[in-house]
Design an enzyme around this catalytic site. Sequence first.
Site, mmCIF file in Angstrom:
data_model
loop_
_atom_site.group_PDB
_atom_site.id
_atom_site.type_symbol
_atom_site.label_atom_id
_atom_site.label_comp_id
_atom_site.label_asym_id
_atom_site.label_seq_id
_atom_site.Cartn_x
_atom_site.Cartn_y
_atom_site.Cartn_z
ATOM 1 N N ASP A 190 0.720 -1.089 -0.085
ATOM 2 C CA ASP A 190 0.234 0.076 -0.072
ATOM 3 C C ASP A 190 0.865 1.298 0.045
ATOM 4 O OD1 ASP A 190 -2.339 -1.313 0.006
ATOM 5 O OD2 ASP A 190 -2.367 -1.482 2.239
ATOM 6 N N ASP A 214 0.539 5.833 2.054
ATOM 7 C CA ASP A 214 -0.719 5.192 2.883
ATOM 8 C C ASP A 214 -0.566 5.710 4.341
ATOM 9 O OD1 ASP A 214 -3.043 3.717 3.368
ATOM 10 O OD2 ASP A 214 -1.528 2.040 4.160
ATOM 11 N N ASP A 218 2.387 0.445 10.135
ATOM 12 C CA ASP A 218 1.371 -0.270 10.432
ATOM 13 C C ASP A 218 1.652 -1.534 11.168
ATOM 14 O OD1 ASP A 218 -0.330 1.370 9.085
ATOM 15 O OD2 ASP A 218 -0.964 -0.152 7.455
ATOM 16 N N ARG A 270 -4.924 9.080 13.606
ATOM 17 C CA ARG A 270 -4.226 7.353 13.931
ATOM 18 C C ARG A 270 -2.817 7.760 14.521
ATOM 19 N NH1 ARG A 270 -5.496 3.306 8.940
ATOM 20 N NH2 ARG A 270 -7.760 3.751 8.757
#
Length: 392
Positions: A190, A214, A218, A270
């Site tokens: 991504d 992105d 993660d 986030r």
Amino acid sequence: MASYGTNSIFWRFSLAIMIIATIFIPNLCLAKQTKINGLKMNVIDQCWRLNSEWRKHRSQLATCSVGYAGKMINSIGKDLIRYKVTDPSDDPTNPKPGTLRYGASVIQGKVWIKFQRDMHIKLERSLLISSFTAIDGRGVNVHIADNACLMIFKTTNVIIHGIRIHHCKAQSPGEVVGPDGKVIPLGKVDGDAIRLVTASKIWIDHNTLYDCQDGLLDVTRGSTDITISNNWFRNQDKVMLLGHDDGYVRDQNMKITVVYNHFGPNCNQRMPRIRHGYAHVANNLYQGWVQYAIGGSMGPSLKSEANLFIAPTTGSKEVTWRKASYKDGDKWEFHSVRDAFENGASFKVTKGGRVPKPNYSKEQYFNVVDVKSVRSLTRWSGTLRCSKTSRC
């Protein structure tokens, strides 16, 4: 004679005082300086930055981690391979000796990677890092940027320290050297700066991450025992995702420590967003947000402790966001303990219930300091400027 004896005693006494001063005063001065420096540094940095000869003892860094990653001593020892990156080029399936991919993916065993000089590395495909590998960018200016970036895939005991990672782009499927040194097919990527997939015991420290297609970090598919510390996250929409997706229940076992990081400026959301698992978020500096700072879904647990939240001048002042996933509402535990809020920031805590504890082991434990020290503790977040003749 009496006068001579008196003078002799005086000079002997004076000489003794001079000897004592010569022996002890420098040590006292050093101790005082160490204390002063210590007040400016968090516990991780105090562990290695006070040593002006850290270059001769790079692997000492492995003893300095805290939080769920624990100490990274499994990555060092007599069988440690010391590898130097001399070539910034990249071949995803047949990397040359001297390149980063050769050291991080081809060589197996305990590998400590450093860099010969300042470098800008444009990876052709994601770099899959082998277990027991440390990528150490201290002392030089290393950028991994402008194409593919880092993936920690089904591996353990990995350190990423002192790298600038930015402008990472999505990748189509293709072949790449895997973490076992063999060429494997890799699906679509991504465009994250660092992605963890089924990884454990990972320490990400003192990196600067920004402007990726992105997200910046993660942690997915059952990854756990992660410490994210001393990083600078800036100029990004989606910063940090903890948990693969709402349906991936294996992430219930995920445990993450997020400590001493600087979020912002120009971050949207986030920081982190948590699914299923548990995060201890402590002593971080939040320099604004747009949508929210910390969010979650699928019953995550969060202990937010002694963080400094500075709300944006306009827009949302609320730190948290919750996605309802069940008919009766999501069952999360978001707790704020000793946090500080500036510019109108607020934190919607879970009413009643317990404050989830990290339950650290002895080697994972660290003391969360008063929030008044957060600006000082995060002053050195991101990559450090290390001269050739002094401390970082």
